[in-house]
Write a protein that holds these residues in place. Structure first.
Motif, short mmCIF file in Angstrom:
data_model
loop_
_atom_site.label_atom_id
_atom_site.label_comp_id
_atom_site.label_asym_id
_atom_site.label_seq_id
_atom_site.Cartn_x
_atom_site.Cartn_y
_atom_site.Cartn_z
N ALA A 1 47.54 30.33 24.38
CA ALA A 1 48.91 30.81 24.27
C ALA A 1 49.53 30.64 25.65
N VAL A 2 50.78 30.22 25.70
CA VAL A 2 51.49 30.11 26.97
C VAL A 2 52.56 31.19 26.96
N LEU A 3 52.42 32.15 27.87
CA LEU A 3 53.39 33.24 27.99
C LEU A 3 54.55 32.78 28.86
N ASP A 4 55.77 33.06 28.42
CA ASP A 4 56.94 32.66 29.20
C ASP A 4 56.87 33.24 30.61
N ILE A 5 56.58 34.53 30.70
CA ILE A 5 56.46 35.23 31.98
C ILE A 5 55.25 36.15 31.87
N ALA A 6 54.42 36.15 32.89
CA ALA A 6 53.23 37.01 32.85
C ALA A 6 53.04 37.75 34.16
N PHE A 7 52.71 39.01 34.03
CA PHE A 7 52.23 39.82 35.14
C PHE A 7 50.72 39.91 34.92
N ARG A 8 50.01 38.95 35.51
CA ARG A 8 48.59 38.80 35.20
C ARG A 8 47.77 40.05 35.50
N SER A 9 48.03 40.69 36.63
CA SER A 9 47.21 41.85 37.00
C SER A 9 47.40 43.01 36.02
N LEU A 10 48.52 43.04 35.32
CA LEU A 10 48.81 44.09 34.34
C LEU A 10 48.52 43.64 32.91
N ARG A 11 48.18 42.38 32.75
CA ARG A 11 48.03 41.79 31.41
C ARG A 11 49.27 42.08 30.57
N LEU A 12 50.41 41.82 31.19
CA LEU A 12 51.71 42.03 30.55
C LEU A 12 52.39 40.68 30.40
N GLY A 13 52.74 40.33 29.17
CA GLY A 13 53.43 39.08 28.91
C GLY A 13 54.83 39.34 28.38
N GLY B 1 55.07 39.64 41.56
CA GLY B 1 53.87 39.71 40.74
C GLY B 1 53.88 38.95 39.44
N TRP B 2 54.89 38.15 39.18
CA TRP B 2 54.94 37.43 37.92
C TRP B 2 54.79 35.93 38.13
N VAL B 3 54.35 35.27 37.08
CA VAL B 3 54.27 33.81 37.06
C VAL B 3 54.89 33.33 35.75
N ALA B 4 55.36 32.11 35.76
CA ALA B 4 55.96 31.52 34.56
C ALA B 4 54.93 30.63 33.85
N ASN B 5 55.06 30.55 32.54
CA ASN B 5 54.26 29.63 31.72
C ASN B 5 52.77 29.82 31.94
N HIS B 6 52.33 31.07 31.84
CA HIS B 6 50.91 31.40 32.06
C HIS B 6 50.10 31.13 30.80
N ARG B 7 49.08 30.31 30.95
CA ARG B 7 48.22 29.93 29.83
C ARG B 7 47.06 30.93 29.69
N VAL B 8 46.89 31.46 28.48
CA VAL B 8 45.80 32.39 28.17
C VAL B 8 44.96 31.76 27.07
N LEU C 1 46.53 38.02 21.44
CA LEU C 1 46.62 38.37 22.86
C LEU C 1 46.24 39.84 23.08
N ALA C 2 46.68 40.72 22.17
CA ALA C 2 46.36 42.15 22.29
C ALA C 2 44.85 42.37 22.24
N ARG C 3 44.16 41.59 21.43
CA ARG C 3 42.68 41.71 21.36
C ARG C 3 42.05 41.38 22.71
N LEU C 4 42.74 40.62 23.53
CA LEU C 4 42.25 40.27 24.86
C LEU C 4 42.80 41.21 25.94
N GLY C 5 43.52 42.25 25.50
CA GLY C 5 44.03 43.23 26.45
C GLY C 5 45.44 43.00 26.92
#
Length: 158
Positions: A83-95, A68-75, A120-124
């Motif tokens: 912002a580019v998150l090193d690792i993101a669990f998109r469905s959980l909005r967890l970076g 469930g994770w992806v690398a270098n996720h752009r938000v 990022l927190a303002r976006l959930g």
């Protein structure tokens, strides 16, 4: 050429500079008789998750069994900045961020990271930062900790 001498560090540097893995494979294909080619092929295969640093490379390897994770996720933060998150669990909005001293030690670096996190927190999004040295010394502990955070976040979002 650098990858022959520097291995993964050269590939990580290229990926940080937004050279794609596909472009690196194309360059590799153009040098069929170059010395050190087997090593370069090994590091390119090992870069399929596009790590941007040695610590991210360890983190990605540690998380291979966790789905469930992806690398270098752009938000998108706003109309002009991302912002580019090193690792993101998109469905959980967890970076997850793996922070090394080179880019996260000066006062202005810490301030920039904090501003980015609240934007990022303002976006959930919930961002968890890990020291690069700890990830590299304790990949199993990192994977365990991330799995626990993922379970907790999934329960909250539920």
């Amino acid at each position: 050429d650098r990858a022959v001498l520097e291995g993964a560090a050269a590939i990580d540097d290229a990926l940080r500079r937004r050279i794609t893995l596909e472009e690196l494979w194309e360059a590799y294909a153009l040098t069929p008789n170059r010395r050190g080619r087997d090593g370069v092929r090994f590091w390119l295969r090992n870069s399929r998750t596009a790590p941007w640093s040695p610590a991210e490379r360890v983190a990605h390897d540690a998380l291979r069994l966790l789905a469930g994770w992806v690398a270098n996720h752009r938000v998108g933060l706003d109309e002009v900045s991302d912002a580019v998150l090193d690792i993101a669990f998109r469905s959980l909005r967890l970076g997850l961020e793996v922070d090394g001293w080179a880019y996260h030690s000066a006062r202005q670096d810490v301030a920039r990271d904090r501003e980015r996190d609240w934007r990022l927190a303002r976006l959930g999004w919930h961002v968890v930062r890990f020291p690069a040295g700890w990830v590299q010394r304790n990949p199993a502990g990192f994977a365990e900790t991330v799995a626990a955070i993922v379970r907790a976040r999934a329960t909250l979002i539920g």
